[in-house]
Design a protein around this motif. Sequence first.
Motif, short mmCIF file in Angstrom:
data_model
loop_
_atom_site.label_atom_id
_atom_site.label_comp_id
_atom_site.label_asym_id
_atom_site.label_seq_id
_atom_site.Cartn_x
_atom_site.Cartn_y
_atom_site.Cartn_z
N ARG A 1 23.56 24.36 19.13
CA ARG A 1 25.01 24.22 19.19
C ARG A 1 25.64 24.55 17.85
N ARG A 2 26.89 25.00 17.90
CA ARG A 2 27.63 25.32 16.68
C ARG A 2 29.03 24.71 16.74
N ILE A 3 29.64 24.61 15.58
CA ILE A 3 31.00 24.09 15.48
C ILE A 3 31.89 25.22 14.98
N ALA A 4 32.86 25.62 15.78
CA ALA A 4 33.75 26.71 15.40
C ALA A 4 34.57 26.31 14.18
N PHE A 5 34.66 27.22 13.23
CA PHE A 5 35.40 26.97 11.99
C PHE A 5 36.31 28.17 11.72
N GLY A 6 37.60 27.92 11.59
CA GLY A 6 38.53 29.02 11.32
C GLY A 6 39.03 29.64 12.61
N ALA A 7 38.38 30.72 13.04
CA ALA A 7 38.79 31.43 14.25
C ALA A 7 38.09 30.87 15.48
N TYR A 8 38.71 31.09 16.62
CA TYR A 8 38.14 30.75 17.92
C TYR A 8 37.80 29.26 18.06
N THR A 9 38.63 28.42 17.49
CA THR A 9 38.39 26.99 17.59
C THR A 9 39.00 26.39 18.86
N GLY A 10 39.92 27.12 19.50
CA GLY A 10 40.56 26.59 20.70
C GLY A 10 41.26 25.28 20.40
N ARG A 11 40.99 24.30 21.24
CA ARG A 11 41.58 22.98 21.03
C ARG A 11 40.70 22.08 20.18
N SER A 12 39.64 22.67 19.61
CA SER A 12 38.68 21.87 18.84
C SER A 12 38.81 22.07 17.34
N SER A 13 39.98 22.48 16.88
CA SER A 13 40.19 22.68 15.44
C SER A 13 40.11 21.33 14.74
N HIS A 14 39.31 21.25 13.68
CA HIS A 14 39.07 19.98 13.01
C HIS A 14 39.62 19.99 11.59
N THR A 15 39.89 18.81 11.07
CA THR A 15 40.42 18.65 9.74
C THR A 15 39.29 18.66 8.71
N GLN A 16 39.68 18.80 7.45
CA GLN A 16 38.69 18.75 6.38
C GLN A 16 37.99 17.39 6.37
N GLU A 17 38.74 16.34 6.59
CA GLU A 17 38.15 15.00 6.60
C GLU A 17 37.11 14.88 7.70
N TRP A 18 37.37 15.48 8.87
CA TRP A 18 36.42 15.43 9.97
C TRP A 18 35.11 16.11 9.56
N PHE A 19 35.20 17.27 8.92
CA PHE A 19 33.99 17.96 8.47
C PHE A 19 33.26 17.15 7.40
N PHE A 20 34.01 16.50 6.52
CA PHE A 20 33.38 15.64 5.51
C PHE A 20 32.56 14.54 6.19
N ASN A 21 33.10 13.96 7.24
CA ASN A 21 32.39 12.91 7.97
C ASN A 21 31.12 13.44 8.63
N VAL A 22 31.21 14.67 9.17
CA VAL A 22 30.03 15.29 9.78
C VAL A 22 28.94 15.50 8.73
N VAL A 23 29.34 15.98 7.55
CA VAL A 23 28.38 16.19 6.46
C VAL A 23 27.72 14.88 6.06
N GLU A 24 28.49 13.84 5.92
CA GLU A 24 27.94 12.55 5.51
C GLU A 24 26.99 12.00 6.56
N SER A 25 27.32 12.19 7.83
CA SER A 25 26.44 11.74 8.91
C SER A 25 25.13 12.52 8.90
N ALA A 26 25.22 13.84 8.72
CA ALA A 26 24.01 14.67 8.70
C ALA A 26 23.14 14.35 7.50
N ALA A 27 23.75 13.97 6.39
CA ALA A 27 23.00 13.66 5.17
C ALA A 27 22.09 12.45 5.37
N LYS A 28 22.39 11.63 6.37
CA LYS A 28 21.55 10.47 6.66
C LYS A 28 20.31 10.85 7.46
N GLY A 29 20.26 12.10 7.90
CA GLY A 29 19.09 12.61 8.61
C GLY A 29 19.28 12.71 10.10
N GLN A 30 18.43 13.57 10.73
CA GLN A 30 18.37 13.77 12.18
C GLN A 30 19.63 14.39 12.78
#
Length: 267
Positions: free
Chosen positions: A167-196
Amino acid sequence: MMIRIKHWAARAQHQAFGLRDFERLDVTRGALTVVSDDGEDCNLRFAELLGRSGVAGCFAVADDFIGRPGFLSYSHLRELQQAGHEIAFHGRKSVAFDIFHDAEVLRSDIEAGLNRLRSEGLVVSNLVYRWGTSTRSARRLLAPLCSSACVPWSGLNERVTNRYALRRIAFGAYTGRSSHTQEWFFNVVESAAKGQAWPILMLHPGAAGHTAEHDAMLRKILQHARHAGLPVRTLSDQLAALGVGAPTAIAAAQPIGSSDTRKASRA
């Protein structure tokens, strides 16, 4: 609309039947991957952005477009590879895989494209589905040819996932209704940094929806990943970290299309 229906049907099929053994990927280490689709020449500028951030990206190209006006040349692709970036296969022409009703024709088309890229000195072991088309039969066919394949289905690759439907997360173009904020991406990064968890960003730098503001946001996301201790890896590097190697035909640096490869795809 038709593409959305196809994506929905493919996801429904995937959920209904579950993972087969060859599809299973255990995500035991977190990472962030940036994949840029279509191979337009604006990717040279985008590669510079990644380089200034100290990371490598993955560039998905369709071999029939390479060298055309507005697209990367083989020389460009070799330069990107030498700089540490990864080249992925994005199909041939602008054709979705599901138009092929004969598996042998589809296999031959994929083999021809992969072999063409490899004949130009490129190491290619991962695929990004053209138009996002992914079916169970296509994944079975691809397994002997590629280490993994990416879909545009939005979401994280967590714990146990499908390596031939990443799976991928659209960033910039072709996001449709799933355009996310910078804070949302920061949260994703922090969650992934915990592993798995393995977030893969899907970018189209040449599309109208991708702006300079998105470039600036991406730089901040990459910086945040570094501060959070989340490695930014190419597809191949993350697969290697998870214990997945390249398919035999690619690892042996031989043209794809042997009888052994064909037998494996039918198993």
